[in-house]
Motif scaffolding. Sequence first.
Motif, PDB file in Angstrom:
ATOM      1  N   GLU A  42      14.640 -17.853 -20.496  1.00  0.00           N
ATOM      2  CA  GLU A  42      15.422 -17.285 -21.604  1.00  0.00           C
ATOM      3  C   GLU A  42      16.656 -16.535 -21.127  1.00  0.00           C
ATOM      4  N   GLY A  43      16.848 -16.434 -19.818  1.00  0.00           N
ATOM      5  CA  GLY A  43      18.042 -15.780 -19.295  1.00  0.00           C
ATOM      6  C   GLY A  43      17.723 -14.898 -18.111  1.00  0.00           C
ATOM      7  N   PRO A  44      18.773 -14.381 -17.459  1.00  0.00           N
ATOM      8  CA  PRO A  44      18.592 -13.541 -16.276  1.00  0.00           C
ATOM      9  C   PRO A  44      17.781 -12.286 -16.591  1.00  0.00           C
ATOM     10  N   LEU A  45      16.984 -11.876 -15.596  1.00  0.00           N
ATOM     11  CA  LEU A  45      16.165 -10.672 -15.734  1.00  0.00           C
ATOM     12  C   LEU A  45      16.190  -9.885 -14.441  1.00  0.00           C
ATOM     13  N   ARG A  46      16.086  -8.578 -14.573  1.00  0.00           N
ATOM     14  CA  ARG A  46      15.924  -7.728 -13.404  1.00  0.00           C
ATOM     15  C   ARG A  46      14.467  -7.802 -12.959  1.00  0.00           C
ATOM     16  N   PHE A  47      14.232  -7.385 -11.723  1.00  0.00           N
ATOM     17  CA  PHE A  47      12.921  -7.488 -11.095  1.00  0.00           C
ATOM     18  C   PHE A  47      11.810  -6.936 -11.990  1.00  0.00           C
ATOM     19  N   HIS A  48      11.989  -5.725 -12.478  1.00  0.00           N
ATOM     20  CA  HIS A  48      10.924  -5.096 -13.260  1.00  0.00           C
ATOM     21  C   HIS A  48      10.700  -5.787 -14.604  1.00  0.00           C
ATOM     22  N   ALA A  49      11.744  -6.389 -15.155  1.00  0.00           N
ATOM     23  CA  ALA A  49      11.581  -7.130 -16.405  1.00  0.00           C
ATOM     24  C   ALA A  49      10.758  -8.400 -16.168  1.00  0.00           C
ATOM     25  N   VAL A  50      10.969  -9.053 -15.020  1.00  0.00           N
ATOM     26  CA  VAL A  50      10.143 -10.217 -14.678  1.00  0.00           C
ATOM     27  C   VAL A  50       8.698  -9.767 -14.507  1.00  0.00           C
ATOM     28  N   ARG A  51       8.499  -8.671 -13.779  1.00  0.00           N
ATOM     29  CA  ARG A  51       7.141  -8.139 -13.555  1.00  0.00           C
ATOM     30  C   ARG A  51       6.445  -7.822 -14.875  1.00  0.00           C
ATOM     31  N   SER A  63       7.547 -10.196  -5.437  1.00  0.00           N
ATOM     32  CA  SER A  63       8.629 -10.235  -4.446  1.00  0.00           C
ATOM     33  C   SER A  63       8.551 -11.488  -3.591  1.00  0.00           C
ATOM     34  N   GLN A  64       7.358 -11.816  -3.110  1.00  0.00           N
ATOM     35  CA  GLN A  64       7.192 -12.999  -2.265  1.00  0.00           C
ATOM     36  C   GLN A  64       7.510 -14.275  -3.031  1.00  0.00           C
ATOM     37  N   LEU A  75      16.148 -20.294  -7.889  1.00  0.00           N
ATOM     38  CA  LEU A  75      16.597 -19.043  -8.487  1.00  0.00           C
ATOM     39  C   LEU A  75      17.808 -18.518  -7.735  1.00  0.00           C
ATOM     40  N   HIS A  76      18.640 -17.786  -8.464  1.00  0.00           N
ATOM     41  CA  HIS A  76      19.768 -17.069  -7.878  1.00  0.00           C
ATOM     42  C   HIS A  76      19.430 -15.585  -7.918  1.00  0.00           C
ATOM     43  N   ARG A  77      19.704 -14.906  -6.821  1.00  0.00           N
ATOM     44  CA  ARG A  77      19.455 -13.464  -6.717  1.00  0.00           C
ATOM     45  C   ARG A  77      20.796 -12.768  -6.598  1.00  0.00           C
ATOM     46  N   GLU A  78      21.094 -11.897  -7.544  1.00  0.00           N
ATOM     47  CA  GLU A  78      22.351 -11.157  -7.531  1.00  0.00           C
ATOM     48  C   GLU A  78      22.058  -9.669  -7.370  1.00  0.00           C
ATOM     49  N   VAL A  79      22.697  -9.077  -6.367  1.00  0.00           N
ATOM     50  CA  VAL A  79      22.519  -7.653  -6.099  1.00  0.00           C
ATOM     51  C   VAL A  79      23.795  -6.933  -6.498  1.00  0.00           C
ATOM     52  N   GLU A  80      23.658  -5.985  -7.414  1.00  0.00           N
ATOM     53  CA  GLU A  80      24.792  -5.165  -7.837  1.00  0.00           C
ATOM     54  C   GLU A  80      24.822  -3.918  -6.958  1.00  0.00           C
ATOM     55  N   PRO A  81      25.984  -3.637  -6.368  1.00  0.00           N
ATOM     56  CA  PRO A  81      26.051  -2.453  -5.505  1.00  0.00           C
ATOM     57  C   PRO A  81      25.958  -1.170  -6.322  1.00  0.00           C
ATOM     58  N   SER A  82      24.850  -0.534  -6.222  1.00  0.00           N
ATOM     59  CA  SER A  82      24.612   0.741  -6.911  1.00  0.00           C
ATOM     60  C   SER A  82      23.483   1.434  -6.172  1.00  0.00           C
ATOM     61  N   THR A  83      23.202   2.645  -6.566  1.00  0.00           N
ATOM     62  CA  THR A  83      22.099   3.379  -5.948  1.00  0.00           C
ATOM     63  C   THR A  83      21.099   3.742  -7.025  1.00  0.00           C
ATOM     64  N   PRO A  85      20.068  -0.207  -5.667  1.00  0.00           N
ATOM     65  CA  PRO A  85      20.674  -1.502  -6.006  1.00  0.00           C
ATOM     66  C   PRO A  85      19.975  -2.142  -7.203  1.00  0.00           C
ATOM     67  N   LYS A  86      20.751  -2.769  -8.063  1.00  0.00           N
ATOM     68  CA  LYS A  86      20.190  -3.514  -9.198  1.00  0.00           C
ATOM     69  C   LYS A  86      20.148  -4.983  -8.806  1.00  0.00           C
ATOM     70  N   VAL A  87      18.968  -5.568  -8.895  1.00  0.00           N
ATOM     71  CA  VAL A  87      18.782  -6.968  -8.515  1.00  0.00           C
ATOM     72  C   VAL A  87      18.412  -7.756  -9.758  1.00  0.00           C
ATOM     73  N   THR A  88      19.176  -8.817 -10.009  1.00  0.00           N
ATOM     74  CA  THR A  88      18.947  -9.677 -11.165  1.00  0.00           C
ATOM     75  C   THR A  88      18.659 -11.085 -10.678  1.00  0.00           C
ATOM     76  N   TYR A  89      17.694 -11.730 -11.323  1.00  0.00           N
ATOM     77  CA  TYR A  89      17.329 -13.107 -10.987  1.00  0.00           C
ATOM     78  C   TYR A  89      17.670 -14.012 -12.160  1.00  0.00           C
ATOM     79  N   SER A  90      18.144 -15.212 -11.824  1.00  0.00           N
ATOM     80  CA  SER A  90      18.446 -16.204 -12.853  1.00  0.00           C
ATOM     81  C   SER A  90      18.152 -17.591 -12.293  1.00  0.00           C
ATOM     82  N   LEU A  91      18.018 -18.549 -13.187  1.00  0.00           N
ATOM     83  CA  LEU A  91      17.790 -19.927 -12.773  1.00  0.00           C
ATOM     84  C   LEU A  91      19.083 -20.529 -12.244  1.00  0.00           C
TER      85      LEU A  91
END
Length: 125
Positions: A42-51, A63-64, A75-83, A85-91
Motif C-alpha cells: 500500500e506504499g512506503p512505511l517506516r520500520f516501526h510501521a512495518v513492525r 530487521s533481518q 525493497l528499497h531502503r531510504e535513510v533520511e539524515p536526522s537524529t 535516522p528515519k528509515v523508510t522501506y518501499s517496493l
Amino acid sequence: MGVGVQAGEPRRDRFHKDCPGWELYRHVANRWGVLILSALDEGPLRFHAVRDQVGGISEKVLSQNLRDLVRDGLLHREVEPSTPPKVTYSLTPLGDQLTARVRVLLEWVGANFDEVLAARRHHDG
C-alpha cells in the motif's frame, strides 16, 4: 548435472538444494516475507510501521528479513539524515511485480478460508 549446466555452475533446478533460487524462495515465502511485502503493497512505511502491521514479528527478525529483501532487490531502503535516522522501506519495481503475485495468493486465502476451515473440521472430527 542438468542440461546446459557447465561444471562449477550452480544448478538451476528449483527442486535441488543447490539451486540459487532456494535462498530467494526462503526470503519471499518464509513465515514473514509474504506479510512484509503485503504490508508495503500500500506504499512506503517506516520500520516501526512495518513492525506494527506485521503482528508478532520481533524487531530482530524484521530487521533481518528487511535486509534480505533489500539485498534481493525487492525493497528499497531510504535513510533520511536526522537524529535518530528515519528509515523508510518501499517496493522496488521488481518487488512490485512479486507483490502483485503475492496479492493473488492472499486473495485466494481470503476467498477460500471458510472452505479450508470446514476441511480442517472434517479431517479433525
